[in-house]
Scaffold this motif. Structure first.
Motif, PDB file in Angstrom:
ATOM      1  N   ASP A 152      32.924 -23.407 -32.703  1.00 55.43           N
ATOM      2  CA  ASP A 152      32.441 -23.673 -31.419  1.00 55.43           C
ATOM      3  C   ASP A 152      33.575 -23.912 -30.409  1.00 55.43           C
ATOM      4  O   ASP A 152      33.573 -24.158 -29.141  1.00 55.43           O
ATOM      5  N   ARG A 153      34.706 -23.378 -30.880  1.00 49.61           N
ATOM      6  CA  ARG A 153      36.010 -23.555 -30.093  1.00 49.61           C
ATOM      7  C   ARG A 153      36.289 -22.780 -28.802  1.00 49.61           C
ATOM      8  O   ARG A 153      35.648 -21.674 -28.858  1.00 49.61           O
ATOM      9  N   THR A 154      36.655 -23.382 -27.916  1.00 48.19           N
ATOM     10  CA  THR A 154      37.311 -22.722 -26.588  1.00 48.19           C
ATOM     11  C   THR A 154      38.661 -22.857 -26.489  1.00 48.19           C
ATOM     12  O   THR A 154      39.161 -23.977 -26.717  1.00 48.19           O
TER      13      THR A 154
END
Length: 135
Positions: free
Chosen positions: A51-53
Motif C-alpha cells: 500500500d506504499r506511496t
C-alpha cells in the motif's frame, strides 16, 4: 562495515531491482531493510510495494539509479562485444595453428552458421544506416 550506510539499497534482478529503504535508527541498532518498490529497467516501471506511496525523494533516487544502471549495462554490452571480437581472433588462431581435425569437425558447422548469421545481420544493418544517410 565502514562509515554510514546509504539510505536506499537496490537488490539487482534480471530486469531491474527490488528497492529497499535502509534503517539503522532502531532500538536494537540493527540494519533493517524495508522493501519499498520493484523497478523494471526495460519498461521503466516503478511499482510501489504493498500500500506504499513513494515520495518524490524516493522516485528521484530510483530514477537516478535506473539511469545509472542503464548506462552501466550499455557499457557492459559494448565491452562484451569487444571481448567477442577478441575471442573470434583467438578462435581463428586456434583453428589455424592448434586445432586437430576432430576438433575442427566438431565445431566448424556451428561456427560457420553463427558467423553467416552475424554477417547477414551486420550487412543488413549497415545497408539500413547507409540508406538513411542518403535521404
Amino acid at each position: 562495515m565502514s562509515g554510514e550506510l546509504p539510505e536506499y539499497y537496490f537488490r539487482v534482478r534480471e530486469n531491474g531491482a527490488a528497492v529497499f529503504r535502509v534503517d539503522t535508527e532502531n532500538r536494537q541498532r540493527r540494519i533493517e531493510m524495508d522493501q519499498i518498490a520493484v523497478v523494471n529497467i526495460r519498461n521503466g516501471d516503478i511499482k510501489p510495494q504493498g500500500d506504499r506511496t513513494l515520495s518524490d525523494a524516493d522516485l528521484t533516487v530510483i530514477q537516478d539509479w535506473m539511469a545509472e544502471r542503464t548506462a552501466l549495462l550499455a557499457k557492459r554490452d559494448i565491452d562484451d562485444i569487444h571481448r567477442a571480437v577478441d575471442h573470434m581472433n583467438l578462435t581463428t588462431q586456434w583453428a589455424q595453428s592448434r586445432a586437430t581435425a576432430d576438433q575442427l569437425e566438431a565445431v566448424t558447422d556451428d561456427l560457420l552458421l553463427a558467423m553467416h548469421d552475424l554477417r547477414s545481420v551486420l550487412v543488413r544493418k549497415k545497408a539500413d544506416r547507409l540508406m538513411k544517410g542518403d535521404d
